[in-house]
Write a protein that holds these residues in place. Structure first.
Motif, short mmCIF file in Angstrom:
data_model
loop_
_atom_site.label_atom_id
_atom_site.label_comp_id
_atom_site.label_asym_id
_atom_site.label_seq_id
_atom_site.Cartn_x
_atom_site.Cartn_y
_atom_site.Cartn_z
N LEU A 41 -4.38 -6.98 1.31
CA LEU A 41 -4.05 -7.89 2.40
C LEU A 41 -4.93 -7.65 3.62
O LEU A 41 -5.39 -8.59 4.27
CB LEU A 41 -2.58 -7.70 2.79
CG LEU A 41 -2.07 -8.68 3.83
CD1 LEU A 41 -2.07 -10.09 3.26
CD2 LEU A 41 -0.69 -8.32 4.30
N MET A 42 -5.16 -6.39 3.97
CA MET A 42 -5.77 -6.09 5.25
C MET A 42 -7.18 -5.55 5.16
O MET A 42 -7.86 -5.40 6.17
CB MET A 42 -4.89 -5.07 6.00
CG MET A 42 -3.46 -5.54 6.13
SD MET A 42 -2.38 -4.25 6.72
CE MET A 42 -3.12 -3.89 8.29
N GLY A 43 -7.62 -5.18 3.95
CA GLY A 43 -8.95 -4.60 3.82
C GLY A 43 -9.03 -3.19 4.37
O GLY A 43 -10.11 -2.68 4.64
N VAL A 44 -7.88 -2.53 4.53
CA VAL A 44 -7.87 -1.16 5.04
C VAL A 44 -7.67 -0.20 3.88
O VAL A 44 -6.67 -0.28 3.17
CB VAL A 44 -6.72 -0.93 6.05
CG1 VAL A 44 -6.76 0.49 6.58
CG2 VAL A 44 -6.82 -1.92 7.17
N LEU A 45 -8.62 0.70 3.69
CA LEU A 45 -8.42 1.75 2.72
C LEU A 45 -7.66 2.86 3.43
O LEU A 45 -8.19 3.50 4.33
CB LEU A 45 -9.75 2.27 2.22
CG LEU A 45 -9.62 3.28 1.11
CD1 LEU A 45 -9.16 2.60 -0.14
CD2 LEU A 45 -10.92 3.98 0.89
N ASN A 46 -6.41 3.05 3.05
CA ASN A 46 -5.53 3.89 3.86
C ASN A 46 -5.54 5.35 3.43
O ASN A 46 -4.81 5.74 2.53
CB ASN A 46 -4.11 3.32 3.80
CG ASN A 46 -3.18 4.07 4.69
OD1 ASN A 46 -3.62 4.77 5.60
ND2 ASN A 46 -1.90 3.96 4.43
N PHE A 47 -6.38 6.15 4.09
CA PHE A 47 -6.43 7.58 3.78
C PHE A 47 -5.18 8.31 4.24
O PHE A 47 -4.93 9.42 3.83
CB PHE A 47 -7.66 8.22 4.41
CG PHE A 47 -8.80 8.30 3.47
CD1 PHE A 47 -9.04 9.45 2.75
CD2 PHE A 47 -9.62 7.21 3.27
CE1 PHE A 47 -10.08 9.51 1.86
CE2 PHE A 47 -10.66 7.26 2.39
CZ PHE A 47 -10.89 8.43 1.68
N ALA A 48 -4.41 7.67 5.13
CA ALA A 48 -3.21 8.32 5.64
C ALA A 48 -2.03 8.13 4.68
O ALA A 48 -0.93 8.56 4.98
CB ALA A 48 -2.86 7.77 7.02
N HIS A 49 -2.28 7.50 3.52
CA HIS A 49 -1.17 7.25 2.61
C HIS A 49 -0.57 8.56 2.09
O HIS A 49 0.63 8.65 1.87
CB HIS A 49 -1.62 6.37 1.44
CG HIS A 49 -0.61 5.36 1.04
ND1 HIS A 49 -0.32 4.26 1.81
CD2 HIS A 49 0.21 5.29 -0.01
CE1 HIS A 49 0.63 3.56 1.22
NE2 HIS A 49 0.97 4.17 0.12
N GLY A 50 -1.41 9.56 1.89
CA GLY A 50 -0.92 10.87 1.50
C GLY A 50 -0.04 11.46 2.59
O GLY A 50 0.94 12.16 2.32
#
Lengths: 303, 341
Positions: A41-50
């Protein structure tokens, strides 16, 4: 008692490995589904998911350590609920405070999530230390159920069931509700949805919150699986979740589910039948093969 | 003073550092010619150099790799295993490491550069993870697993062993940083260097001009990785052993943090970022045990004890308010601008 005939014993090992592999895949799916939706949806690769996973797991652990007066099962359920709520609120706040102001600057959004991932795990270490903390689950989860001669730990069933429930619920949400429609349309073509006069950004926070809840569920379940919570687990599970997401195709929930199952099974089988540690390597190999076979297909989905 | 003279003057000044006994309070924990301070300075210069190799990929070519740690770790571990486990001579080990430093990125780069953008980031991350798993798995007891592997010091050049020779190690690290600086400057001003920067700006246009971005990207990938491998060898000399932390994804992330804090794609940014990050990481650790911090209330004290927390927060602030990094400090973004939608 005579020993079991060899084929039967092999069969039971296979069943145990399969169920455990599915349990692992369930955990990967819970992390990867949020990653995949957010990216789609946002094109953000979320490294904070961990970090969402870590925050959820520690939230549950903290609640559990405070609720000493309650008996085990309600305490565990309450603690898990607290963990999920903490994960959701934290993820929504991250979107609001850190991601939203950097709207459309994708690289900087990725960088911010990288900084957040480093800072959160360091903060958890600062407050609760580097060591794993014991996480008490109802004893039933530690017992085994026999299926065709294989003794399966009960927590595996819970992991699989939870992931299936999440998959069904997410699917229903995406197919049946108005917000789900907006999210699906946004993944498909965000510019067009905006052009039609719908503010897609309102859905962003929702997607982050959903991802946060799913990651927190994975955090609580990993706490049950390992019997502890520890500050480094978020990062180590996240790397495999990334691999799952890339193999499955970013933005596709069904693809993520299939690839999570495949990755979990391959890892378990190779770790047992070849040698321990080789399962992790063969997952990387699998990623290499998939990308070599379909570089255009995958990057086309990524664009 | 001419622009080109600044690096040379700086190099001469830095080379003379071990000859002076100057105490800089707060900045260093002792006179600058003591082994402890020289070791810290050497580490700063080493990571400044390694950050420049990462900047070659990320800052100058726009390739967001999450696997740079692999090539650095290859320098550390291949050399270490060759001298300590296979009992090779130092020269043979270096030659073999150099070969690995070219062939490994050539093979893995050829695969991972088939995809772009985020997929490239993920594939490089996965390959680096494979390297990390291999090191932890400790095949044939070569890598020492979690414990790391202390180098067999009898095989190392004798001038680079022992606490009395710290200034030699400092010069090695300085030489590495200077060499990387010179090579990066030369490379980005060469004709492939211009193509790399064009790829960063608009890859499609480069393709339309009739050039093959793939070949140019592979070229910069191999160059940057090879230089990182060389940095790994310097790290092995400096620390006298290998630790598995250098293989981790977090190590690549710290390189990314260094480059962004310093300023991507600039002459000095990555070097300054690497030096400052390494210095701050070390000194924040010391500062947390100092009196000023321990007298703070625990709400403030606890997070300040973790350098990585402070640096992570600082990094986020830099991304928000100083998007160009230290090297472009003039362009500090106003608060209102940041929150404007």
């Amino acid at each position: 008692m005579p020993a079991l005939p060899v084929p039967e014993r092999k069969m039971s090992t296979l069943i145990l490995l399969t169920i455990t592999g599915l349990g692992l895949g369930a955990m990967y799916f819970l992390i990867a589904s949020g990653l995949s939706l957010i990216y789609g949806l946002m094109g953000v690769l979320n490294f904070a998911h961990g970090a969402f996973l870590t925050v959820g797991a520690y939230g549950a652990w903290f609640a559990e350590s405070k609720l000493t007066a309650v008996s085990v099962l309600p305490r565990f359920l309450l603690a898990a609920l607290v963990g999920l709520a903490v994960g959701a609120v934290f993820a929504a706040l991250v979107e609001l405070v850190l991601i939203r102001p950097l709207y459309k600057r994708h690289i900087e959004q990725v960088l911010v999530t990288v900084g957040l991932a480093l800072a959160v795990s360091a903060l958890v270490v600062a407050i609760w230390g580097n060591d794993a903390r014991p996480f008490v689950a109802p004893s039933w989860l530690g017992e085994t159920t026999s299926v065709a001669g294989a003794h399966i730990p009960n927590d595996r069933w819970v992991e699989i069931a939870t992931a299936v429930v999440v998959l069904v619920a997410l699917n229903a949400f995406l197919r049946r509700t108005r917000y789900g429609l907006i999210i699906r349309a946004g993944v498909e073509n965000r510019a067009m949805v905006t052009a039609l006069g719908i503010d897609v950004r309102r859905a962003f926070m929702l997607v982050f919150a959903i991802g946060g809840v799913a990651a927190a569920i994975a955090g609580v379940l990993s706490g049950v699986y390992f019997g502890t919570v520890d500050p480094a687990r978020g990062t180590s599970l996240l790397i495999f979740a990334f691999i799952v997401v890339v193999i499955g195709g970013l933005g596709s929930l069904r693809g993520t589910a299939v690839s999570a199952v495949v990755v979990g099974l391959v890892q378990q089988y190779a770790n047992y039948y070849a040698s321990s540690g080789l399962g992790d390597l063969s997952v990387v190999l699998l990623l290499g093969i998939v990308l070599l076979a379909r570089p255009g297909g995958l990057s086309a989905k990524l664009a | 003073m001419k622009r080109s003279l600044i690096p040379i003057v700086l190099l001469v000044v830095l080379a003379l550092v071990p000859q002076f006994s100057v105490d800089i309070p707060y900045v260093f924990n002792g006179s600058i010619d003591t082994p402890g301070t020289l070791q810290l300075l050497a580490l700063c210069l080493l990571f400044g150099g390694v950050a420049m190799t990462y900047d070659l990929l990320f800052g100058f070519t726009g390739l967001l790799s999450f696997g740079h740690a692999l090539y650095f770790a290859a320098g550390v571990y291949v050399t270490d295993v060759a001298i300590t486990r296979w009992h090779w001579s130092f020269v043979a080990a270096i030659a073999f490491t150099a070969l690995v430093g070219v062939l490994l990125p050539l093979a893995l780069g050829a695969v991972s550069l088939r995809v772009g953008g985020i997929a490239f980031a993920m594939v490089t991350l996965a390959f680096a993870q494979a390297g990390s798993i291999l090191v932890f798995k400790n095949p044939h007891k070569w890598t020492g697993g979690e414990e790391g592997l202390g180098a067999d010091y009898t095989k190392l050049p004798q001038g680079l062993v022992g606490i009395f020779n710290t200034k030699h190690l400092y010069w090695v690290a300085l030489g590495f940083a200077a060499a990387v600086f010179a090579i990066v400057q030369w490379a980005v001003h060469s004709s492939p260097g211009h193509v790399w920067q064009a790829i960063r700006e608009n890859e499609l246009r480069v393709q339309v001009l009739g050039l093959r971005p793939y070949a140019y990207k592979l070229m910069v990938f191999v160059l940057a990785s090879f230089l990182a491998t060389a940095g790994g060898v310097v790290y092995l000399l400096l620390l006298g052993g290998a630790t598995p932390e250098v293989t981790s994804a977090n190590f690549t992330l710290t390189l990314l943090v260094m480059v962004v804090i310093g300023g991507t794609g600039t002459r000095w940014g990555a070097l300054v970022g690497g030096v400052l990050y390494t210095w701050a990481n070390e000194r924040l650790g010391d500062a947390s045990s100092s009196h000023a911090v321990s007298s703070l209330p625990s709400v403030l004290r606890t997070p300040l004890q973790q350098p990585l927390f402070v640096l992570g927060v600082l990094f986020i602030l830099v991304v928000f308010f100083v998007p160009g990094g230290i090297a472009r400090f003039g362009r500090v973004r106003r608060l209102r601008e940041v929150f404007q939608r």
